[in-house]
Design a protein around this motif. Structure first.
Motif, PDB file in Angstrom:
ATOM      1  N   GLY A 155      27.769  24.589  44.578  1.00 21.08           N
ATOM      2  CA  GLY A 155      26.417  24.980  44.213  1.00 21.08           C
ATOM      3  C   GLY A 155      26.294  25.342  42.749  1.00 21.08           C
ATOM      4  N   SER A 156      27.195  26.173  42.253  1.00 24.92           N
ATOM      5  CA  SER A 156      27.161  26.548  40.846  1.00 24.92           C
ATOM      6  C   SER A 156      27.529  25.379  39.949  1.00 24.92           C
ATOM      7  N   TYR A 157      28.427  24.526  40.405  1.00 28.26           N
ATOM      8  CA  TYR A 157      28.885  23.374  39.628  1.00 28.26           C
ATOM      9  C   TYR A 157      27.744  22.410  39.312  1.00 28.26           C
ATOM     10  N   THR A 158      26.807  22.250  40.241  1.00 27.29           N
ATOM     11  CA  THR A 158      25.706  21.299  40.053  1.00 27.29           C
ATOM     12  C   THR A 158      24.417  21.955  39.578  1.00 27.29           C
ATOM     13  N   SER A 159      24.443  23.266  39.326  1.00 21.81           N
ATOM     14  CA  SER A 159      23.210  23.930  38.887  1.00 21.81           C
ATOM     15  C   SER A 159      23.455  24.785  37.650  1.00 21.81           C
ATOM     16  N   SER A 160      23.710  26.078  37.858  1.00 21.62           N
ATOM     17  CA  SER A 160      23.768  26.999  36.722  1.00 21.62           C
ATOM     18  C   SER A 160      25.092  26.969  35.977  1.00 21.62           C
ATOM     19  N   GLY A 161      26.165  26.680  36.679  1.00 18.80           N
ATOM     20  CA  GLY A 161      27.485  26.722  36.061  1.00 18.80           C
ATOM     21  C   GLY A 161      28.025  28.123  35.877  1.00 18.80           C
ATOM     22  N   LYS A 162      27.409  29.114  36.508  1.00 20.17           N
ATOM     23  CA  LYS A 162      27.839  30.504  36.367  1.00 20.17           C
ATOM     24  C   LYS A 162      28.797  30.879  37.486  1.00 20.17           C
ATOM     25  N   ILE A 163      29.866  31.586  37.132  1.00 25.71           N
ATOM     26  CA  ILE A 163      30.859  31.979  38.124  1.00 25.71           C
ATOM     27  C   ILE A 163      30.274  32.962  39.125  1.00 25.71           C
ATOM     28  N   GLY A 164      29.269  33.718  38.714  1.00 21.28           N
ATOM     29  CA  GLY A 164      28.663  34.684  39.617  1.00 21.28           C
ATOM     30  C   GLY A 164      27.862  34.043  40.738  1.00 21.28           C
ATOM     31  N   ASP A 165      27.507  32.758  40.592  1.00 24.74           N
ATOM     32  CA  ASP A 165      26.721  32.071  41.620  1.00 24.74           C
ATOM     33  C   ASP A 165      27.589  31.397  42.673  1.00 24.74           C
ATOM     34  N   VAL A 166      28.898  31.573  42.579  1.00 29.02           N
ATOM     35  CA  VAL A 166      29.797  30.903  43.525  1.00 29.02           C
ATOM     36  C   VAL A 166      29.544  31.367  44.953  1.00 29.02           C
TER      37      VAL A 166
END
Length: 712
Positions: A208-219
């Motif tokens: 999810g984070s990889y394809t959107s925000s790229g933020k580690i907190g969104d994992v």
């Protein structure tokens, strides 16, 4: 010779890991596999009036989120409205606010290609005249940060785990069934399963984070995770986890069966069942990659996906089997050492795998490159050339391994080694016998150690031999419960001492003597095993095979890293198509209200005024791909303030006056407020077509507007 092999192994392993890490770190993270091939307005163009929307066309279908397409004014403020909409095919649009002033506008996009990789970029266009802008015309992909690096590492580990697990199980089933009882082989295959399972779970969370925000907190964002589960990649990862549960059962049966003795018929039935079940599970795991990555998109996906499954299984059988053979050569116990027949069977299996790799690799290369120039002009082609070179090196090393295999045979071992083995078998029994036998065995062991073993080994055996003499006496005492007669038994401790047996009162020490006897038996077995291992390792043929297999496995580690980078790199065919599209779009053009005509998807903006109340607005026509044959048509109706609204009636007609064709009526269906569409709109001939739109805003208020579009 054998004493120096361990440091060499450690050095080579560290070197291979360092090379692999450098390759993964230096690789561009997750290059896009879809490319922007067109836009309206085109990149760098100047249009007279502000467009009502911006359209982007990609080389393949992509997934767009609510925030995937953004348009920013010269101050960096967003001027797009609503969510991006797919207009059919590979074109996607986002609506713009009305009344935009002159200046330079920046379009940024971040979408996910159909083969699961994020695509990001940016470009500019100007209204009226170019101006200064505070927005940098570049977009950083979410795959460029820490999350992208972790995702790339997870992909590598998932491939490695699959190769080790499937290849190790195949080696045991097809080449060396005795290996199912070897602890080192069991640990290797189980570690492959654990690695694949853990990396798959990590990829699912990172996706999810990889394809959107790229933020580690969104994992750990459950909303993103829920969205991932609804995508093709998420479904593939979940399917892989379910198949791994079946793989765990397969591994338990494979290695658990080694503990039970069965007749030949039962063994054949079990092996056949495991082979069939294991092949199904392995093919399913390979399909979880094939159905969500390169093979699922582009040319001939129906053929490419099965070919990709065969390719992955061949890689696993070769590289995973090679890893298992390496572990067996170095870690298998002396009494269950991998034999020549097993190595020869694996040699045939590896040869068949290489043939499969060559055939499937040629097809995949043609499909992903499309031309010879792509080998040298694209990054994908250059990496593929490097991979081909590594495969050639591995085949050369494998040929050397086959030569060592031909020499490696127990009857063909050097004569001196065979004599030493026979001497070892006669003088160093693996376990102690009865009371009298133990005394004799102790003597023989002590003498052999003094003559052939190192000083440390001989000194370690001396006190234990002394204890064995007492053990003999205690055993006799235990068996005689009716008399107090003392018995004397000779026992050689250092070759000159004679020990008299204790009387029956010494029975109280039986427990301690039994422990010493057990210790003696263990030491005898350890000495025998160590000697057999040294004699086995002294075989120059086996040592040569070890070195060649180790070198082959080292190249395999780098090869697997290159393969992982290739799966994250834009195919050469797509890269060249994108370059051609960029060259076409960079050609200067005169200001125009519809700058994409004749280059693919066509967008026409037509203001209208029916003369009645609320009779003014703008109708926008999107025709994709604007070529001869079937086309998708989308119609958008907006008021002058930019708000979408419905009209009582709207009709479209297409006319090619030069050929006296038409008007061809098109009646679009309502999709949402102000949005109508029609699919399969047939355009029979290329040319300058007139698109007429009739809009009725009331019972009596109606107007027809038109615009020309170049088709074909």
């Amino acid at each position: 010779m054998t004493q120096t092999i361990a440091p060499r192994v450690r050095t080579l392993v560290l070197l291979f890991l360092a090379v692999t890490g450098a390759l993964l770190a230096g690789a561009a993270p997750a290059s896009a596999h879809a490319a922007l091939t067109g836009s309206d307005p085109r990149q760098g163009t100047v249009v007279e009036t502000a467009p009502a929307q911006v359209s982007l066309t990609f080389s393949e279908p992509v997934a767009v989120s609510d925030d995937a397409l953004r348009v920013l004014d010269p101050k960096g403020e967003r001027v797009d409205k609503g969510d991006p909409v797919g207009t059919g095919g590979t074109t996607y649009t986002v609506r713009l606010l009305g009344g935009l002033p002159d200046g330079t506008y920046t379009v940024t996009y971040q979408v996910v290609s159909a083969d699961s990789h994020p695509v990001a970029g940016a470009f500019t266009f100007s209204v009226g005249a170019p101006s200064e802008t505070s927005v940098e015309a570049s977009a950083q992909s979410s795959a460029d940060g820490l999350v992208g690096s972790l995702y790339g590492a997870g992909r590598y580990l998932s491939y490695a785990g699959f190769v080790v697990m499937v290849g190790g199980a195949a080696f045991v089933l097809a080449c060396w069934q005795r290996g199912s009882g070897v602890r080192a082989v069991q640990r290797l295959v189980v570690s492959g399963w654990l690695t694949l399972t853990a990396s798959t779970l990590a990829l699912l969370l990172l996706r999810g984070s990889y394809t959107s925000s790229g933020k580690i907190g969104d994992v750990l964002d459950l909303t993103l995770l829920s969205g991932v589960l609804q995508t093709k990649t998420g479904a593939a990862l979940v399917s892989r986890l379910l198949l791994l549960a079946a793989a765990a059962l397969f591994i338990a049966v494979l290695f658990g069966s080694a503990q039970y003795r069965r007749n030949d018929e039962e063994k054949r039935d079990l092996s056949l069942g495991l082979a069939v079940g294991g092949t199904v599970v392995a093919a399913g795991l390979a399909a979880s990659w094939a159905m969500s990555e390169h093979a699922s998109q582009g040319l001939q996906p129906g053929l490419a996906m099965p070919v990709d499954v065969v390719h992955l299984l061949a890689v696993a059988a070769w590289l995973g089997g090679l890893t298992t053979l390496l572990v067996a050569l170095y870690r298998a116990p002396a009494d269950t050492a991998v034999d020549t027949a097993a190595v020869q069977r694996f040699s045939r299996l590896a040869f068949g795998s290489v043939i499969a790799l060559v055939v499937t690799g040629i097809y995949q290369s043609w499909r992903q490159l499309g031309s010879w120039s792509a080998f040298t002009d694209t990054r994908y082609g250059q990496l593929l050339l490097f991979k081909i070179g590594l495969v050639a090196v591995m085949v050369g090393i494998a040929y050397a391994s086959r030569r060592w295999t031909a020499r490696l045979a127990e009857p063909g071992a050097p004569r001196a080694l065979r004599e030493k083995r026979e001497e070892t078998a006669a003088t160093v029994p693996a376990t102690g016998g009865g009371a009298g036998q133990e005394g004799t065995g102790a003597t023989g062991t002590g003498e052999t150690a003094a003559g052939t073993e190192k000083t440390a080994t001989a000194s370690a055996l001396t006190p234990v031999s002394t204890a064995s003499a007492d053990t003999d006496t205690d055993t006799d005492t235990d068996t005689d419960t009716d008399t107090d007669t003392e018995r004397e038994k000779p026992a050689a401790v250092t070759g000159s001492a004679e020990v008299r047996a204790e009387d029956s009162g010494a029975g109280a020490k039986a427990g301690g003597d039994s422990a010493r006897a057990a210790q003696l038996a263990r030491q005898r077995a350890a000495v025998a095993t160590a000697r057999q291992k040294r004699l086995r390792d002294a075989d120059p043929n086996r040592f040569g095979l070890r070195r060649s297999v180790l070198a082959e496995a080292g190249v395999a580690v780098v090869l697997l890293a290159i393969t992982t980078v290739l799966t994250q790199t834009e195919p050469g065919r797509t890269e060249q198509e994108a370059e051609r599209a960029a060259s076409a779009s960079s050609v200067p053009s005169a200001p125009s209200s519809s700058s994409a005509q004749g280059t693919g998807a066509v967008t026409l903006n037509m203001p209208f005024d029916t003369g009645g109340k609320d009779g003014k607005g703008v109708v926008t026509i999107d025709l994709d791909p604007a070529r001869v044959g079937g086309n998708s048509l989308h119609v958008y109706v907006e008021r002058t303030d930019g708000k979408a609204f419905d009209v009582p009636e709207l009709k479209v007609a297409l006319t090619l006056s030069a050929k006296s064709i038409g008007p061809l009526p098109v009646v679009p269906d309502r999709v949402s407020t102000g949005h109508l569409s029609a699919s399969g709109v047939q355009i029979p001939m290329a040319g300058d077509w007139t698109v007429e739109v009739t809009v009725r805003t009331s019972d009596i208020d109606q107007v027809t507007v038109s615009k020309n579009a170049q088709i074909g």
